[in-house]
Enzyme design. Structure first.
Site, PDB file in Angstrom:
ATOM      1  N   ASP A  50       0.827  -1.208   0.000  1.00 35.25           N
ATOM      2  CA  ASP A  50       0.000   0.000   0.000  1.00 35.25           C
ATOM      3  C   ASP A  50       0.865   1.264   0.000  1.00 35.25           C
ATOM      4  O   ASP A  50       1.831   1.366   0.760  1.00 35.25           O
ATOM      5  CB  ASP A  50      -0.885  -0.017   1.257  1.00 35.25           C
ATOM      6  CG  ASP A  50      -1.754   1.208   1.340  1.00 35.25           C
ATOM      7  OD1 ASP A  50      -2.623   1.371   0.478  1.00 35.25           O
ATOM      8  OD2 ASP A  50      -1.552   2.017   2.277  1.00 35.25           O
TER       9      ASP A  50
ATOM     10  N   GLU B 144       1.081  -0.867  -5.074  1.00 31.33           N
ATOM     11  CA  GLU B 144       0.025   0.132  -5.222  1.00 31.33           C
ATOM     12  C   GLU B 144       0.718   1.469  -5.431  1.00 31.33           C
ATOM     13  O   GLU B 144       1.045   2.170  -4.475  1.00 31.33           O
ATOM     14  CB  GLU B 144      -0.898   0.185  -4.002  1.00 31.33           C
ATOM     15  CG  GLU B 144      -2.151   1.009  -4.266  1.00 31.33           C
ATOM     16  CD  GLU B 144      -2.224   2.332  -3.546  1.00 31.33           C
ATOM     17  OE1 GLU B 144      -2.996   3.202  -3.975  1.00 31.33           O
ATOM     18  OE2 GLU B 144      -1.515   2.524  -2.540  1.00 31.33           O
TER      19      GLU B 144
END
Ligand code: GLC
Length: 637
Positions: free
Chosen positions: A275, A317
């Site tokens: 992330d 990501e």
């Protein structure tokens, strides 16, 4: 450093075989660990490598026989993520199935859709109250109590594996919740833990950094630093003030995460979604995104998993400019050594742009000029995800067509907010920034594409047209190469959650509008012929089924953009050794013609449309006539 010798013995007992396997992997991947560590931590690198290898060995020894078998399977099929049968689905556990045990009961539903890859949104224990949809983790070793326990997570991974599916979980590694134990210890005055974060006594450094830092949430979390009384300092908070950025230049942080990764891997997690990876390394005078050290850290983490648990893959990501994206899939010395998957943000934005403009030329310009990705890496293709859509149109691409980048971004934001003449979209404006006039957009696929409004109108012609546009969009993410991921609810054409703001903590964040609870009543109508859910679900199942039968769609092959004869038709060309694949997409609501000479030139005049099984037919004017939003998947064998 442990000496590595690989000497096979013929009648070695299992434990010796295991030992041999570990040593072989260490021999193979240790150089990557060291090459990653040395530029990051100088003379501490070798000692750190020893510690990381100890962690890897312990995890390897503790790994279950079932997962060791999975490691072997993946080593034998390193392109498992590139297989055309890979279809993904993403959901919040509670919104899709209640809890982890409930999710096991929904496996047949996913199977019916053809899903083989499931991304469950953050489910490790977050802070209480607002937690950015779980992206503020307070404990990486525990599951959110309302969803179940670590044992339930293991039971789920086991059940998914049995059903031929993989599980993806988020690894939030840029920041932790203010309530995480490390942050609590830092606040309590422990100097070792203070070093886990970027803390400044006064505004001098924060101001210096701010001079070149953008804001991620200008609306509800302006600025990148937060004063904390208990800490007695300014702490770096790129996202919300209760998400404290970690200091990855401290090797202790790296060690913590290696241990967390290995733990999740041994629970059966298959893919880790890294992330907000771009933000992990800070450098004064830059936007602190995608610094070279980010890739060195990823290389270390990846090499360690390859040693201990090679069944595990990484997904980056990184929602960054197309030119910067490839580094996350590996470029230069990191080629083949970092993430296996990355979001194809540019494709997503260009699909919406083509639909709104009824024109493929900008998409052809932007997508046609992307440098090729490494053949071993794979795109994650998607129409939308749990986040807003940022209108990432590059000024250079717009300029090449005589358009203004800002003008087109603004057009898209207004179009999808439904306030442009002719638009029936029902998106919501996310994070309007008056300083830059930047507007992002929230909304489900159905609400953005006009299916929501069409259903409200109850006009069957409008419904059919919007459903066809959705099918066309899904066909693009399914034929691009990579893992197409459907966001929960989109398979039924679900609209925005009208009640999104009613949940405490969600009222300022309209991304919740496109994270609806799965509408189980609507799901039951997916078998009722003529219902919208049946159309959308059926189209997806069919696209996935045909896709799985086409080796041409293997993720290693690049998609090239074909010549444009009509600005309403996008042609894609994929040259697989087995033969050519040509996709022909009418992105408009009108009938359009594709010239037969072009089909001959592309060598697909005799091709079969894999979606219908029919041969190409020439209609009036020696043209192939495409119905509104029609798609052809032409293959020559
Ligand atoms: C990622 C997530 C987003 C979250 C942010 C901070 O971008 O996709 O939902 O707000 O990271 O963790």
């Amino acid at each position: 450093m442990p000496a590595v010798t690989v000497t096979p013995t013929s009648s070695a007992p299992i434990s010796d075989e295991r030992d041999l396997m570990f040593r072989a992997r260490l021999h193979r991947w240790l150089p990557d660990v060291l090459d990653g560590l040395r530029p990051l931590y100088d003379d501490r690198a070798d000692a750190l490598a020893d510690d990381l290898i100890d962690l890897a060995r312990a995890a390897y020894d503790a790994r279950s026989p079932e997962l060791h078998a999975r490691d072997l399977e993946r080593l034998l099929r390193p392109d498992w993520l590139q297989d055309p049968s890979m279809l993904g689905y993403a959901a919040y556990t509670e919104r899709f199935a209640g809890d982890l045990r409930g999710l096991i009961d929904e496996i047949p539903y996913l199977d019916e859709l053809g899903v083989r890859y499931l991304h469950l949104m953050p489910l490790l224990r977050p802070r209480e109250g607002d937690n950015d949809g779980g992206y503020a983790v307070a404990d990486y070793r525990a599951v959110r109590p309302d969803l179940g326990s670590m044992d339930d997570l293991e039971a789920l991974t086991h059940a998914l594996h049995e059903a031929g599916m993989s599980l993806t979980l988020d690894l939030v590694l840029n920041h932790v919740a203010r309530e995480h134990d490390w942050a609590a210890k830092a606040r309590a005055g422990d100097p070792a833990y203070r070093e886990y974060f970027h803390v400044f006594a006064d505004r001098a450094m924060p101001d210096a950094y701010e001079a070149s830092l953008p804001e991620v949430f200008p609306d509800f979390a302006p600025g990148n630093f937060t004063w904390d009384d208990e800490l007695g300092g300014w702490v770096w908070t790129t996202f919300n003030e209760w998400q404290w950025d970690l200091n990855w230049s401290n090797p202790a942080v790296l060690k913590e995460f290696v241990s967390i990764i290995l733990d999740l891997a041994n629970r059966g997690v298959d893919v880790l979604r890294l992330d907000a990876i771009a933000f992990m390394w800070k450098r004064l005078g830059t936007d602190c995104q995608g610094e070279p050290e980010v890739h060195a850290v990823t290389q270390v983490l990846r090499a360690i998993t390859r040693i201990a648990c090679p069944a595990v893959a990484f997904k980056a990501e990184a929602i960054v400019a197309p030119t910067k994206l490839l580094a996350y899939l590996g470029s230069g010395s990191h080629t083949g050594k970092v993430s296996d998957l990355a979001y194809h943000n540019s494709l997503m934005v260009q699909i919406w742009s083509m639909l709104a403009a009824r024109d493929v030329r900008l998409a052809a310009q932007a997508l046609g000029n992307l440098p090729p990705k490494p053949p071993t890496a794979t795109w994650l293709t998607y129409l939308r995800c749990h986040d807003d859509i940022g209108w990432a149109i590059m000024d250079e691409d717009a300029g090449a067509l005589g358009l203004s980048g800002h003008g087109h971004r603004s057009f898209l934001a207004h179009w999808y907010a439904g306030d442009f003449p002719g638009s029936t979209a029902k998106g919501l404006v996310f994070q309007y920034n008056p300083a830059t006039d930047d507007r992002r957009t929230s909304g489900t696929a159905a609400s953005l594409i006009g299916l929501d409004a069409a259903e409200e109108s109850a006009d069957p012609v409008r419904i059919a047209s919007a459903a066809a546009a959705l099918r066309l969009s899904h066909s693009l993410i399914m034929s691009w190469g990579g893992v197409p991921v459907i966001w929960s609810g989109d398979e039924l054409g679900q609209a925005n959650d009208r009640e999104w703001a009613s949940e405490p903590g969600h009222e300022d964040d309209n991304r919740w509008a496109h994270r609806p609870r799965l509408d189980h009543d609507r799901a039951t109508t997916r078998h009722t012929q003529g219902s919208v859910a049946a159309t959308v679900f059926g189209d997806l199942v069919e696209l996935a089924r045909v896709r799985a039968s086409l080796p041409h769609l293997h993720g290693s092959v690049e998609t090239a953009i074909g010549p444009i004869d009509d600005p309403g038709i996008l042609v894609t060309v994929r040259d697989h050794p087995i033969g050519r694949f040509v996709g022909v997409h009418n992105v408009t609501e009108r009938r359009r013609a594709w010239p037969s000479w072009r089909a001959r030139e592309l060598d697909v005049a005799d091709a079969v449309d894999a979606l219908t099984g029919s041969r190409l037919e020439w209609g009036e004017g020696d043209q192939v006539w495409l119905e509104p939003y029609e798609v052809l998947w032409l293959t020559t064998n």
